[in-house]
Scaffold this motif. Structure first.
Motif, short mmCIF file in Angstrom:
data_model
loop_
_atom_site.label_atom_id
_atom_site.label_comp_id
_atom_site.label_asym_id
_atom_site.label_seq_id
_atom_site.Cartn_x
_atom_site.Cartn_y
_atom_site.Cartn_z
N GLN A 157 0.83 -1.20 0.00
CA GLN A 157 0.00 0.00 0.00
C GLN A 157 0.86 1.25 0.00
O GLN A 157 2.06 1.19 0.24
CB GLN A 157 -0.90 0.01 1.25
CG GLN A 157 -1.94 -1.09 1.27
CD GLN A 157 -3.02 -0.92 0.21
OE1 GLN A 157 -3.13 0.13 -0.40
NE2 GLN A 157 -3.81 -1.96 0.00
N GLU A 160 -10.43 -4.69 1.62
CA GLU A 160 -9.32 -4.48 0.67
C GLU A 160 -9.81 -4.44 -0.77
O GLU A 160 -9.33 -3.65 -1.58
CB GLU A 160 -8.23 -5.55 0.85
CG GLU A 160 -7.41 -5.39 2.13
CD GLU A 160 -6.87 -3.98 2.37
OE1 GLU A 160 -6.36 -3.36 1.42
OE2 GLU A 160 -6.98 -3.48 3.51
N ARG A 164 -10.16 2.34 7.17
CA ARG A 164 -9.01 1.92 6.37
C ARG A 164 -8.58 3.07 5.44
O ARG A 164 -7.37 3.34 5.30
CB ARG A 164 -9.39 0.69 5.54
CG ARG A 164 -8.28 0.12 4.68
CD ARG A 164 -7.18 -0.51 5.50
NE ARG A 164 -6.15 -1.10 4.66
CZ ARG A 164 -4.87 -1.18 4.96
NH1 ARG A 164 -4.43 -0.72 6.13
NH2 ARG A 164 -4.01 -1.71 4.14
N VAL A 171 -11.33 -1.08 -1.15
CA VAL A 171 -10.27 -0.07 -1.24
C VAL A 171 -9.68 -0.07 -2.65
O VAL A 171 -9.45 0.98 -3.25
CB VAL A 171 -9.16 -0.37 -0.20
CG1 VAL A 171 -7.89 0.43 -0.52
CG2 VAL A 171 -9.64 -0.07 1.20
N LEU A 199 -4.99 4.85 5.26
CA LEU A 199 -4.16 4.84 4.05
C LEU A 199 -3.89 6.24 3.52
O LEU A 199 -2.79 6.55 3.06
CB LEU A 199 -4.82 4.01 2.94
CG LEU A 199 -4.87 2.51 3.15
CD1 LEU A 199 -5.68 1.86 2.02
CD2 LEU A 199 -3.47 1.91 3.20
N THR A 233 1.05 3.30 2.16
CA THR A 233 1.61 3.53 3.48
C THR A 233 2.89 2.73 3.71
O THR A 233 3.59 2.93 4.70
CB THR A 233 0.58 3.15 4.57
OG1 THR A 233 -0.02 1.91 4.20
CG2 THR A 233 -0.49 4.22 4.68
N ASP A 234 3.20 1.82 2.79
CA ASP A 234 4.42 1.03 2.95
C ASP A 234 5.65 1.79 2.43
O ASP A 234 6.71 1.72 3.03
CB ASP A 234 4.30 -0.30 2.19
CG ASP A 234 3.17 -1.15 2.76
OD1 ASP A 234 3.01 -1.15 3.98
OD2 ASP A 234 2.44 -1.78 1.97
N ALA A 258 -1.07 4.09 -7.02
CA ALA A 258 -2.36 3.44 -6.75
C ALA A 258 -2.94 2.82 -8.01
O ALA A 258 -3.57 1.77 -7.97
CB ALA A 258 -3.35 4.45 -6.17
N SER A 303 -0.39 7.90 6.05
CA SER A 303 0.18 8.36 4.77
C SER A 303 1.61 8.85 4.95
O SER A 303 1.96 9.46 5.95
CB SER A 303 -0.66 9.49 4.19
OG SER A 303 -0.01 10.04 3.06
N GLU A 351 1.31 9.17 -5.30
CA GLU A 351 0.27 8.36 -4.66
C GLU A 351 -0.76 7.89 -5.68
O GLU A 351 -1.12 6.71 -5.74
CB GLU A 351 -0.45 9.18 -3.58
CG GLU A 351 0.33 9.37 -2.29
CD GLU A 351 -0.48 10.13 -1.25
OE1 GLU A 351 -0.63 9.63 -0.13
OE2 GLU A 351 -0.97 11.24 -1.57
N MET A 400 -8.96 3.01 -5.12
CA MET A 400 -7.59 3.39 -5.47
C MET A 400 -7.36 3.34 -6.98
O MET A 400 -6.66 4.18 -7.55
CB MET A 400 -6.60 2.46 -4.78
CG MET A 400 -6.50 2.70 -3.30
SD MET A 400 -5.99 4.40 -2.94
CE MET A 400 -5.58 4.25 -1.22
#
Lengths: 521, 117, 461
Positions: free
Chosen positions: A27, B11, B98, B14, B102, A29-30, A373, B107, A369, B18
């Motif tokens: 993600q 997920e 979530r 999400v 994220l 956030t990683d 994504a 972030s 981002e 995304m």
């Protein structure tokens, strides 16, 4: 999401934070590349400056404005005739550029007096143009000229003119993006709300972050108009200065390139309560969905659906013809900023290509981002790439094609990677359904160029195929294609015209139907 | 719905956002929170057949993205129709959390906390 | 007097003919092998020049930036140069020559690039790159003085000044071409070869027209070496083809090392090429061979085919680099054309001293204007006000003047990005004279056909 370290950049360890590979299940956030930081000197970065970000990218597409740069002549010359933003005002904004032409004596004694003379001269030379933007440059920022004061003095003397001042010298910010920011905020603070709109309508939008590259804006405005929606202003492609002063009167801001102009939409939302709707103008589904959202906002979604149905019926067979032939072709999607996320997912889904890398020349972490994504797993994402990293990435990834700028395109050419111009396009417009097919066609023609194939033959070593007199793109693209697709009567190649926007331009250029006059060898 | 299944479904949900949406990517933390709140709340209301308030232009703008998302979820996830409204609410709450993580709290985007646009 | 030399009366510039000095220095620096310049200023000063050069040559060239951002502009940015040199040297192990090219911003803030070079020579280069030959050359090109033309002139002088060292006479001549295309270098080297004259060419840029090779990774770059530059002090003489793009270097070698300098005339057209050969002969004592008599004869033959029938009395405006403009004007006159307007795009105050301009002022027998500090609006406005022209000679930035005013334009000079492959054709030498005459004719022919003006006359030509 591991950071990616380029071999060529091991000696500058801080670069490691600027590239990642999107791993399975990872993600944002990683890991996220650093972005919009000061450039490391001497890397041969591809970035430009904040002056060009303000003037060249955002300011100049305004079509009814004298664009005057206050400084030495180079900034003006260099940012003139290097883009393809069109207008229905006979392309005045492309044809004419103005420099105050600062010389050494002005550095010593100040250049405000000659700036005033410049402004008056320019209005005199073009009496039908009553609007001007003055762009500060490094030199005039450093000597401390007060551009606002000069502009005000002229406006007091010439009541029918209006002048906008943009103080965005080249050094202001890590990249051209600093200039996008500066000009958006300045326009909002100084010009929005100073003019009442000339257009009326039940449903009124501002179309923001659209620069009319090769006619993209004509295409999109046409869709909006077909739905009965009034485009109050376009920021800034084919945009009019006074329309853009009236941005406060729209019901909705439809935002395309958030990278360059989200600031403006945010401020308009805070001050005037105009909502910001981010859209995608590229790709059948993203574009259709975007039009539906805009229409839904006004409760007229059936009108969007009508356009979607018509356009899809007309163009899907042509897009699919190319899609069948572009399956799994590897793409480096290396634009400046917004296209990395506008295109990342839909060229994969709708054209079948595989995006193996994205980069942003001048963008921020927010762009990364979005891009990360949207790309598939395994893609390499690079912030502020430089010459050697680009070469290393192409050598490692072996892309079939690269979408980037003109000059980096020449680098790619030399290592036999075909390129398409991500900023100015090849045969655009690329927005709209037809535009998207044109994009697919440009990709196809680049990848399957017989000349590209010939470039890989080493006549000193390889066997020369002496019995082949020619090849066509199709002979190359269809070689491994199933009969089912090859013989599919539903699918067809692009059938539009070379210049597909001509009918949409309201005021045709005076010499629209005459051939090029000067054809030299 | 057990926790693993819920996590898996969150997920998936999400992923749709995304891959396709832009609304979650506003440039500042406070905007992202508003966007998540506005759009995901309305999406939940649409999925639960609740009345959606459309009083302000901002409401309408959240709503159009919510309509898109709700339609997309219904079209993609067959399991959605089998869920009770309470289950959907729980799921959407988890999705909301979530997305907040994220896009905001977890972030790595250093610009989210800038005070100005 | 028919020929008037005057400065543009407006203070501002509408559609400039030139960009600024750093561009000239950058163009010179890519002519040197193993050289990557660092432009000390904002990033746009490099990014756009690289773009411009790649638009013209359809190649990419390596040039770096010190990337001056806000802090640097406020507090001084010499540290950025130090970092740039280190990063560049670490990542480009072949680099030997690093010109440090200043810009308006870094000149205004007073960054001492000479001091930085000294500091780096004593520090970084000795400590970190002790086993490497690296030359740092400060080049001052503030953008508010001169133009890209003077920037080129300065840079060539600074390179020569930096490297030239007195040694054994090498029997060569120095040929300083000025800002030309690869094909011009080929054309000049051909003349030298026919004359059997050994020369150091500044700069060897034929490789700017780089091939696309099967193994890939072929980068276009100039081929003039450090050794070539060192040897310029030991030449028999220097011929600078252009007064404004090379004279400074030639004069430096003359004053410093006693290498005699011949300045111009730019060998455009038959007559100027003849003069060039005469100069070569005088410097080296070598005779002009029969092969060149024949080559000249073929050129005159070709020009005769078009000159008095099609070109005579045609009115021409010419804009661009001063030596190019003046040379073209002279050649046009020899072809019976009338160059009625010459636009020189900078405020060089010495144009009035140019013997060629003096000659024009003395002998031209029709109305001719020479505008200095000119912009393209000088041409555009005159056309809009009713000036009648048959042809424009100039570079691509003037394309809309041609298109909108319906006057055909042959692309010459730099940049010529809106026509394919112009850099592959010479304007210099007999080959250039032939090409120019024929392309001028073809440009007029195409215009005749589209406008329907005596287009039938070509039926029997």
């Amino acid at each position: 999401m591991p950071y990616h370290e380029f071999e060529c950049s091991k000696c500058i360890p801080e670069r490691k934070q600027h590239a990642v590979i999107k791993g399975p299940g990872e993600q944002l956030t990683d890991a996220l590349p650093q972005g919009y930081l000061n450039t490391i000197p001497g890397t041969i970065s591809e970035r430009g400056c904040a002056y060009c970000g303000a003037k060249h990218v955002i300011g100049t597409p305004m079509k009814d404005v004298i664009h005057l740069s206050h400084g030495p002549v180079g900034c003006t010359y260099d940012t003139w005739q290097t883009k393809r933003y069109l207008s229905d005002n006979d392309n005045f904004q492309l044809k004419y550029t103005f420099a105050s032409d600062m010389k050494e004596k002005h550095v010593v004694f100040g250049a405000e007096g000659m700036l005033k003379q410049n402004i008056i001269e320019a209005f005199k030379a073009f009496p039908h143009i009553k609007r001007m933007t003055i762009y500060q440059t490094c030199a005039t920022a450093l000597i401390g000229d007060d551009l606002h004061a000069v502009a005000q003095e002229v406006m007091d003397e010439l009541p029918d003119v209006d002048i906008f001042v943009c103080n965005s010298p080249g050094f202001r910010g890590p990249s051209q993006s600093g200039g996008h920011h500066t000009i958006c905020i300045a326009w909002f603070k100084e010009k929005v709300g100073t003019f009442e709109p000339v257009r009326e309508g039940e449903y009124i939008i501002n179309y923001v972050g659209e620069y009319n590259i090769q006619g993209d804006q004509y295409i999109m405005e046409d869709f909006f108009e077909r739905m009965g929606i009034t485009v109050n202003s376009t920021f800034t492609g084919n945009g009019s200065y006074d329309d853009l002063r009236a941005m406060h009167r729209a019901h909705l801001n439809v935002l395309e390139c958030a990278r360059s102009s989200e600031y403006l939409c945010n401020e308009l939302r805070v001050k005037y309560g105009i909502p910001r709707l981010d859209i995608d103008g590229f790709g059948f589904k993203p574009l259709g969905d975007s039009l539906k959202k805009v229409a839904l906002f006004f409760g007229i979604e059936d009108r969007a659906q009508k356009i979607i149905d018509e356009e899809t019926a007309r163009w899907q067979p042509e897009l699919d013809w190319y899609k069948a032939r572009l399956q799994d072709k590897k793409v480096c999607l290396w634009p400046g900023g917004s296209k990395l996320w506008h295109w990342a997912h839909c060229i994969h889904e709708e054209m079948g290509v595989k995006v193996v890398s994205v980069y942003t020349k001048f963008g921020h972490q927010g762009d990364m981002e979005k891009g990360i994504a949207r790309v598939e797993e395994g893609a390499l994402a690079i912030d502020d790439p430089n010459e050697l990293e680009g070469l290393e990435a192409m050598e490692t990834l072996q892309p079939d094609i690269i979408f980037t700028g003109k000059r980096p395109g020449e680098v790619a050419k030399k290592i036999r990677v075909p390129y398409l111009n991500a900023h100015g396009y090849h045969n655009g417009p690329w927005k709209g359904w037809e535009g998207w097919v044109r994009f697919a066609r440009d990709i196809y023609n680049a990848i399957y160029s017989p000349m590209h194939k010939l470039s890989k033959l080493d006549i000193s070593k390889d066997e020369i195929p002496t019995t082949i007199g020619f090849e066509t793109q199709r002979m190359l693209s269809d070689v491994n294609l199933s009969d089912e697709i090859k013989n599919n009567k539903e699918l067809r190649e692009y059938t539009g015209k070379w210049d597909c926007t001509r009918d949409l331009i309201k005021k045709p250029a005076p010499r629209s139907d005459e051939p090029q006059l000067a054809i030299a060898a | 719905m057990d926790e693993a299944l819920m996590k898996e479904r969150v997920e998936q949900m999400v992923d749709v956002i995304m891959k396709n949406c832009l609304w979650q990517f506003h440039s500042r933390a406070w905007d992202r929170r508003d966007q998540n709140e506005g759009i995901l709340t309305k999406t939940m209301q649409l999925l639960c057949d609740e009345r959606v308030v459309l009083e302000t232009p901002a409401d309408r703008c959240y709503w159009v993205d919510a309509v898109w998302l709700a339609d997309e979820y219904r079209a993609r996830f067959d399991w959605l129709s089998g869920l009770s409204k309470d289950d959907i609410k729980v799921l959407m709450k988890a999705l909301h959390e979530r997305m907040d993580f994220l896009m905001i709290d977890g972030s790595l985007n250093l610009e989210l906390t800038d005070q100005h646009y | 007097m028919f020929c008037e030399l005057k400065e543009k009366s407006r203070v501002g510039t509408i559609n400039p003919i030139f960009t600024c000095q750093p561009c000239g220095a950058q163009f010179a620096s890519i002519g040197i092998r193993d050289s990557i310049g660092i432009v000390h200023g904002g990033q746009g000063c490099v990014m756009f020049v690289r773009l411009l050069i790649s638009q013209h040559l359809k190649e990419s060239f390596e040039l770096a930036s010190s990337s001056v951002h806000e802090e640097g502009a406020v507090f001084g940015a010499t540290r950025r140069v130090e970092e740039a040199v280190d990063v560049l040297l670490m990542r480009y192990p072949h680099v030997r020559v690093v010109p440090i090219i200043s810009t308006c911003s870094t000149e205004i803030i007073g960054d001492d690039i000479d001091g930085v070079c000294n500091k780096l020579n004593e520090g970084l280069l000795k400590e970190k790159y002790a086993d490497r030959e690296v030359h740092l050359i400060p080049i001052h090109t503030p953008s508010f003085i001169g133009s890209m033309i003077s920037g080129y002139d300065l840079a060539v002088r600074d390179f020569v000044k930096f490297f030239a060292r007195k040694g054994e006479p090498n029997g060569k001549i120095n040929l300083i071409t000025g800002w030309v295309n690869p094909a011009d270098v080929t054309a000049m080297k051909h003349l030298l070869a026919e004359m059997q004259v050994d020369a150091t060419v500044l700069f060897e840029i034929e490789a700017f027209d780089a091939p696309l090779m099967p193994e890939g990774n072929h980068v276009a770059h100039g081929d003039t070496t450090v050794e070539d530059l060192i040897g310029t002090a030991n030449a028999v003489g220097t011929i600078a083809l252009n007064r404004y793009e090379g004279m400074k270097a030639a004069k430096y070698l003359e004053n410093e090392f006693g290498v005699p300098a011949i300045i111009g005339p730019t060998p455009i057209g038959i007559r100027n090429t003849d003069t060039f050969l005469a100069h070569l002969k005088a410097l080296t004592g070598k005779p002009i061979p029969q092969s060149l008599v024949e080559e000249r004869g073929r050129a005159i033959d070709a020009i005769t085919d078009v000159a008095h029938m099609f070109l005579a009395d045609k009115k021409v405006a010419i804009f661009g680099a001063p030596d190019l403009v003046i040379g073209l004007a002279q050649f046009c006159l020899d072809m019976e054309m009338r160059p009625v307007l010459l636009l020189l795009g900078d405020d060089n105050s010495s144009y009035g001293d140019d013997p060629r301009i003096k000659e024009l002022q003395e002998h031209v027998d029709f109305d001719m204007e020479i505008i200095t500090n000119a912009d393209l609006w000088e041409l555009d406005r005159r056309l809009k006000d009713g000036m009648e022209l048959d042809l424009i000679l100039g570079h691509s930035k003037g394309r809309f003047v041609s298109i909108d005013n319906k006057v055909p334009m042959l692309r010459v000079g730099f940049p010529t990005y809106d026509r394919a492959g112009m850099f592959r054709h010479p304007v210099l030498g007999y080959a250039g004279a032939t090409w120019l005459a024929e392309q001028i004719a073809n440009t007029i022919f195409t215009d005749m056909e589209y406008k329907g003006i005596r287009e039938w006359s070509l039926n029997v030509w």
